[in-house]
Design a protein around this motif. Structure first.
Motif, PDB file in Angstrom:
ATOM      1  N   PRO A   1      18.189  42.693  49.490  1.00 29.60           N
ATOM      2  CA  PRO A   1      18.378  44.146  49.591  1.00 29.60           C
ATOM      3  C   PRO A   1      17.886  44.869  48.340  1.00 29.60           C
ATOM      4  O   PRO A   1      17.924  44.334  47.234  1.00 29.60           O
ATOM      5  CB  PRO A   1      19.892  44.297  49.754  1.00 29.60           C
ATOM      6  N   GLN A   2      17.438  46.089  48.541  1.00 33.16           N
ATOM      7  CA  GLN A   2      16.948  46.889  47.422  1.00 33.16           C
ATOM      8  C   GLN A   2      18.062  47.193  46.412  1.00 33.16           C
ATOM      9  O   GLN A   2      17.792  47.414  45.236  1.00 33.16           O
ATOM     10  CB  GLN A   2      16.357  48.206  47.961  1.00 33.16           C
ATOM     11  N   LEU A   3      19.298  47.163  46.882  1.00 35.51           N
ATOM     12  CA  LEU A   3      20.424  47.481  46.003  1.00 35.51           C
ATOM     13  C   LEU A   3      20.826  46.302  45.116  1.00 35.51           C
ATOM     14  O   LEU A   3      21.667  46.473  44.238  1.00 35.51           O
ATOM     15  CB  LEU A   3      21.636  47.921  46.843  1.00 35.51           C
TER      16      LEU A   3
ATOM     17  N   GLY B   1      29.295  43.023  35.628  1.00 32.75           N
ATOM     18  CA  GLY B   1      28.508  43.879  36.493  1.00 32.75           C
ATOM     19  C   GLY B   1      29.391  44.747  37.372  1.00 32.75           C
ATOM     20  O   GLY B   1      30.598  44.896  37.133  1.00 32.75           O
ATOM     21  N   SER B   2      28.814  45.346  38.388  1.00 27.34           N
ATOM     22  CA  SER B   2      29.548  46.223  39.299  1.00 27.34           C
ATOM     23  C   SER B   2      28.952  46.109  40.696  1.00 27.34           C
ATOM     24  O   SER B   2      27.787  45.736  40.867  1.00 27.34           O
ATOM     25  CB  SER B   2      29.495  47.677  38.824  1.00 27.34           C
ATOM     26  N   VAL B   3      29.771  46.428  41.695  1.00 29.97           N
ATOM     27  CA  VAL B   3      29.378  46.305  43.101  1.00 29.97           C
ATOM     28  C   VAL B   3      29.742  47.601  43.810  1.00 29.97           C
ATOM     29  O   VAL B   3      30.869  48.095  43.684  1.00 29.97           O
ATOM     30  CB  VAL B   3      30.086  45.122  43.782  1.00 29.97           C
ATOM     31  N   GLU B   4      28.789  48.150  44.557  1.00 25.39           N
ATOM     32  CA  GLU B   4      29.044  49.338  45.368  1.00 25.39           C
ATOM     33  C   GLU B   4      29.408  48.893  46.781  1.00 25.39           C
ATOM     34  O   GLU B   4      28.666  48.149  47.419  1.00 25.39           O
ATOM     35  CB  GLU B   4      27.821  50.249  45.400  1.00 25.39           C
ATOM     36  N   LEU B   5      30.568  49.338  47.242  1.00 26.34           N
ATOM     37  CA  LEU B   5      31.073  48.944  48.563  1.00 26.34           C
ATOM     38  C   LEU B   5      31.256  50.180  49.435  1.00 26.34           C
ATOM     39  O   LEU B   5      31.658  51.244  48.953  1.00 26.34           O
ATOM     40  CB  LEU B   5      32.425  48.236  48.423  1.00 26.34           C
ATOM     41  N   SER B   6      30.972  50.020  50.702  1.00 24.94           N
ATOM     42  CA  SER B   6      31.288  51.046  51.696  1.00 24.94           C
ATOM     43  C   SER B   6      32.087  50.355  52.800  1.00 24.94           C
ATOM     44  O   SER B   6      31.532  49.544  53.563  1.00 24.94           O
ATOM     45  CB  SER B   6      30.019  51.674  52.257  1.00 24.94           C
TER      46      SER B   6
ATOM     47  N   THR C   1      33.067  51.605  43.892  1.00 23.45           N
ATOM     48  CA  THR C   1      32.229  50.861  42.948  1.00 23.45           C
ATOM     49  C   THR C   1      33.192  50.057  42.088  1.00 23.45           C
ATOM     50  O   THR C   1      33.958  50.628  41.301  1.00 23.45           O
ATOM     51  CB  THR C   1      31.384  51.796  42.076  1.00 23.45           C
ATOM     52  N   VAL C   2      33.159  48.742  42.246  1.00 24.37           N
ATOM     53  CA  VAL C   2      34.203  47.899  41.651  1.00 24.37           C
ATOM     54  C   VAL C   2      33.570  46.736  40.898  1.00 24.37           C
ATOM     55  O   VAL C   2      32.364  46.484  40.985  1.00 24.37           O
ATOM     56  CB  VAL C   2      35.146  47.357  42.742  1.00 24.37           C
ATOM     57  N   ALA C   3      34.427  46.026  40.165  1.00 19.59           N
ATOM     58  CA  ALA C   3      34.006  44.819  39.466  1.00 19.59           C
ATOM     59  C   ALA C   3      33.769  43.699  40.485  1.00 19.59           C
ATOM     60  O   ALA C   3      34.322  43.719  41.589  1.00 19.59           O
ATOM     61  CB  ALA C   3      35.078  44.407  38.462  1.00 19.59           C
ATOM     62  N   PRO C   4      32.944  42.707  40.127  1.00 20.17           N
ATOM     63  CA  PRO C   4      32.630  41.635  41.084  1.00 20.17           C
ATOM     64  C   PRO C   4      33.850  40.908  41.622  1.00 20.17           C
ATOM     65  O   PRO C   4      33.859  40.517  42.797  1.00 20.17           O
ATOM     66  CB  PRO C   4      31.745  40.691  40.258  1.00 20.17           C
TER      67      PRO C   4
ATOM     68  N   GLU D   1      36.544  50.757  40.078  1.00 17.07           N
ATOM     69  CA  GLU D   1      37.945  50.435  40.318  1.00 17.07           C
ATOM     70  C   GLU D   1      38.517  49.496  39.267  1.00 17.07           C
ATOM     71  O   GLU D   1      37.808  48.762  38.605  1.00 17.07           O
ATOM     72  CB  GLU D   1      38.065  49.783  41.707  1.00 17.07           C
ATOM     73  N   PRO D   2      39.859  49.510  39.102  1.00 18.91           N
ATOM     74  CA  PRO D   2      40.497  48.709  38.065  1.00 18.91           C
ATOM     75  C   PRO D   2      40.269  47.230  38.238  1.00 18.91           C
ATOM     76  O   PRO D   2      40.293  46.706  39.334  1.00 18.91           O
ATOM     77  CB  PRO D   2      41.989  49.053  38.219  1.00 18.91           C
TER      78      PRO D   2
END
Length: 801
Positions: A573-575, A627-632, A644-647, A720-721
């Protein structure tokens, strides 16, 4: 031989002398017959009785003064104590003036007659002696003025009243003639600038006003003249000084205390010239009874008192002046002028150090506040004393205290690299500009010097007698035992630890956190800051930081290359982006062991394969916990939440996507993380109504939320925390403290980004444990609670109006 005739003449002359002196003091209309009395004294002198005449006269004066004059004078004041008890202040002052007026006039009438006889006695019997008058007035003073202990208090009341009346007349005249000028001055300097002298009691002031014309100016001048003749003014000089000092001090306090945004010293000096000196000239009557030199002594003494008192007031307020700097610049300029006159620098240093110890250098003050106050102190004192002598002696106590605080370096570096209008960042900018200007000037100077030297004949070297030291390298000895060292505020902060390496290491840590939080590889801000730091600390000091920035730029190029080679349809994925760092040049980073879900591992493998083709023989060592992860997230009940949270948090929710219910020990084993850590991370998703706890360490995904779920289709936190546990009392206390600090910061500083808030909280809260993700989650909770606004990741307080 003495004949009967001579004896009769002497006896007659003596009787005539006694008769004249007796008539002189008993009959108000009696005047000395100059010629007959002169002949009488000549006769006694020829009979060698002049010494007896002088002795008799002064014995007579002593007896008469002691038995008649002194009791008569003090009878006017016999009710003084009773009046003090039963009368108001204004009534007592009027009573004293009236009684003193009668007593002095009566005493002056008799002593003037006696003084005329003293002149006659001296001219006839001893024309070459000049001490008769001094002896006469000394006798009068000794027997009258020293016989009553209340006389000084009476004189104080009298002179104080006369000065107050004079001041009121002066103010009334100014108000009548220059009201328009004063009004325009008030508009420029503020309504607090013009403060008229006030009595302690308004009612008494009105009573005083009724009597402003009790004594005309001519009568007042004549009365002062009589006081001079009776030597009362000379003995009242200490009293007059006390009155004037009190009124000047009162004027300074009522006009200037707590008012720092205007110049007040010039107005106090103007008051001293127009009120104090003008009244003093009337009282002293210098043209007749006092020399000009004496009046100049008074002027010098009072002017010094003005500067001294004004300096003492501003010195006592110096802490508040520094807090309000630069708006308080006029107060500092006034103080600088006073210190130039008084040289009371040592008192200023001691007072300011004491104020710092009591009001700033204590555990209740935040380190960032202390640093801000230190910067203001440095700038204010540099305006007060450009030689930096005061700065070195005052600021040392703050530097010593900051050295003992653990978070000092972090606060300094955070402020130093924050371009959102912090004083320290501005100082870094100014320092860089000065360095660039100095470098340019040095280059121009070197070029000019070379061209001049090439056109001049050779010169002989300077002798040791003609050599002069470079002014910039000299030190000025201090009266406080230190030397002047030219420096700027940033340089003195670096000197706290004696080396710049401590600051460079802290900057590396801060830069590391900022770079790893970037999602768009935009390092323009960090590059600008580092260039400024390089001008300050040198190129070589920041080599590692340059490599860190280069790693981000390389990561962007590599990431673009990988995505241009592997298309999304090929399974990448591009993301999916990565930040590739050179581990040897970055600070040590704390990372929790984490096993990612299999789909993510496959993405990592594809990315690494392409990277090895591009950068062979290098390979990637993935840091799964960073890093960080964007979730929907979309749910069966129609909810849609973005995060947008930690792995580690993303890994948890991805496992629940594959399997809707998990036991805690199984999930922990699957993730390769301890059970306690997983429980803490699950608490976040529980609070977001994404996962619920069923009991017995079992959790399940909430596909259909009950009435406690978040709003449908809402936008969830952007970060997120990572270590948020709402079930632990200790975490709740820390979060509540953070909420209070956040609201205070946004109230005082305006809108801030999450990373800036994170840095400030880390600087002011002891044992601060929240990560940037934790904090962003907390901020978003406050947004949903209508406490904050989120505008493009910039947080501000919501306007409740």
């Amino acid at each position: 031989s003495i004949t009967v005739t001579k004896m009769n003449q002497a006896h007659f002359s003596w009787a005539s002398l006694v008769s004249n002196v007796s008539s002189l003091i008993s009959d108000d209309n009696y005047s000395l017959p100059q010629n007959p009395l002169y002949q009488t004294l000549e006769t006694l002198k020829n009979e060698r009785l002049d010494g007896h005449v002088v002795g008799w006269f002064f014995d007579f004066v002593q007896k008469y003064t002691n038995e008649v004059l002194s009791p008569r004078f003090w009878n006017h004041f016999e009710d003084f104590e009773l009046k003090k008890k039963n009368s108001s202040k204004s009534q007592l002052r009027r009573w004293v003036e009236q009684r003193l007026f009668f007593a002095v006039n009566q005493l002056h009438s008799i002593t003037t007659k006696l003084e005329s006889f003293v002149h006659l006695l001296q001219d006839c019997l001893h024309p070459h002696r000049k001490d008769f008058l001094n002896r006469f007035w000394g006798l009068i003073q000794a027997l009258i003025y020293t016989s009553n202990r209340e006389f000084k208090e009476i004189l104080y009341i009298f002179f104080d009243r006369k000065f107050q009346i004079f001041s009121k007349k002066r103010d009334r005249g100014l108000l009548g003639k220059k009201r328009r000028d004063r009004d325009s001055q008030d508009e420029e300097e503020g309504s607090e600038g013009h403060v008229e002298e006030e009595d302690d009691d308004e009612e008494e002031e009105e009573e005083e006003d009724e009597d402003l014309e009790e004594m005309s100016e001519e009568e007042e001048l004549m009365f002062y003249e009589k006081l001079h003749q009776l030597e009362a003014i000379k003995m009242s000089e200490e009293i007059i000084s006390e009155i004037l000092f009190h009124n000047i001090e009162n004027k300074i306090l009522t006009t200037c205390r707590g008012k720092f945004d205007n110049h007040h010293l010039s107005r106090i000096i103007n008051y001293t010239n127009t009120a104090v000196f003008s009244w003093l000239q009337i009282v002293l009557i210098p043209s007749q009874f006092q020399s000009k030199f004496t009046f100049l002594q008074w002027r010098t003494r009072l002017e010094f008192f003005v500067y001294e008192t004004f300096a003492e007031l501003r010195t006592s307020e110096m802490f508040d002046i520094i807090v309000e700097f630069p708006e308080s610049t006029p107060a500092l300029e006034d103080l600088r002028e006073c210190l130039t006159q008084t040289q009371h620098y040592g008192f200023l240093v001691a007072s300011l150090r004491n104020s710092f110890q009591q009001r700033l250098l204590h555990p209740g003050a935040n380190t960032s506040v202390i640093i801000t106050q230190y910067i203001s102190t440095f700038k204010a004192l540099r305006l007060l004393d450009p030689s930096s002598l005061i700065i070195d002696n005052v600021c040392q106590c703050i530097r010593d205290y900051l050295r003992e605080r653990e978070d000092t370096i972090r606060c300094i570096v955070s402020a130093l690299t924050d371009d959102t209008n912090t004083e320290l960042f501005e100082e870094l900018n100014e320092s860089a500009e000065r360095e660039a200007q100095n470098t340019l000037e040095d280059e121009l100077y070197d070029d000019t010097e070379d061209s001049i030297e090439s056109s001049l004949p050779p010169v002989f070297p300077l002798s040791k007698d003609s050599w002069m030291p470079d002014l910039a390298k000299t030190t000025i000895p201090s009266e406080l035992g230190k030397t002047v060292k030219k420096s700027d505020v940033l340089g003195t902060l670096v000197d706290i630890y004696g080396t710049k390496d401590v600051f460079i290491n802290e900057y590396r840590n801060l830069l590391s956190a900022r770079l790893l939080s970037l999602r768009d590889y935009d390092t323009q801000k960090e590059l600008m800051t580092m260039e400024l730091l390089k001008l300050r600390f040198g190129e070589n000091s920041l080599n590692n930081c340059e490599i860190m920035l280069k790693d981000i730029a390389d990561s962007k190029r590599i990431n673009n290359h990988v995505h241009s080679t592997i298309k999304p349809e090929d399974g990448l994925p591009q993301l999916f982006n990565s930040t590739i760092i050179s581990g040897l040049f970055w600070p040590q980073m704390k990372e929790d062991a984490l096993s990612l879900p299999e789909p993510i591992k496959q993405l990592q493998n594809k990315y690494q394969e392409e990277y090895q083709k591009h950068k062979a023989p290098r390979k990637l060592d993935w840091k799964n916990g960073l890093g960080s992860v964007e979730l929907s997230l979309k749910f069966s009940d129609g909810r849609s939440l973005d995060f947008t949270v930690a792995p580690i948090l993303a890994t948890i929710v991805l496992h629940f996507q594959a399997q809707p219910a998990w036991k805690l020990e199984e999930l922990a084993e699957q993730m390769g993380v301890g059970e306690e850590t997983v429980r803490k991370k699950l608490a976040f998703w529980v609070n977001q109504s994404v996962i619920r706890e069923l009991g017995n360490n079992e959790f399940e995904l909430i596909e259909i939320a009950d009435g406690h779920s978040p709003e449908e289709n809402s936008s969830a936190p952007s970060n997120e925390p990572e270590d948020f546990d709402g079930n632990e009392q200790e975490n709740d206390a820390e979060l509540e403290m953070c909420r209070l600090f956040i609201q205070g910061m946004l109230t005082n500083l305006g809108a801030l980004s999450a990373d800036r808030i994170h840095e400030m909280l880390a600087a002011v809260i002891p044992n601060y444990s929240l990560s940037l993700g934790d904090l962003t989650g907390l901020l978003e909770q406050l947004v949903r609670s209508d406490v904050l606004n989120n505008d493009a990741a910039i947080y501000s307080l919501r306007d409740v109006s």
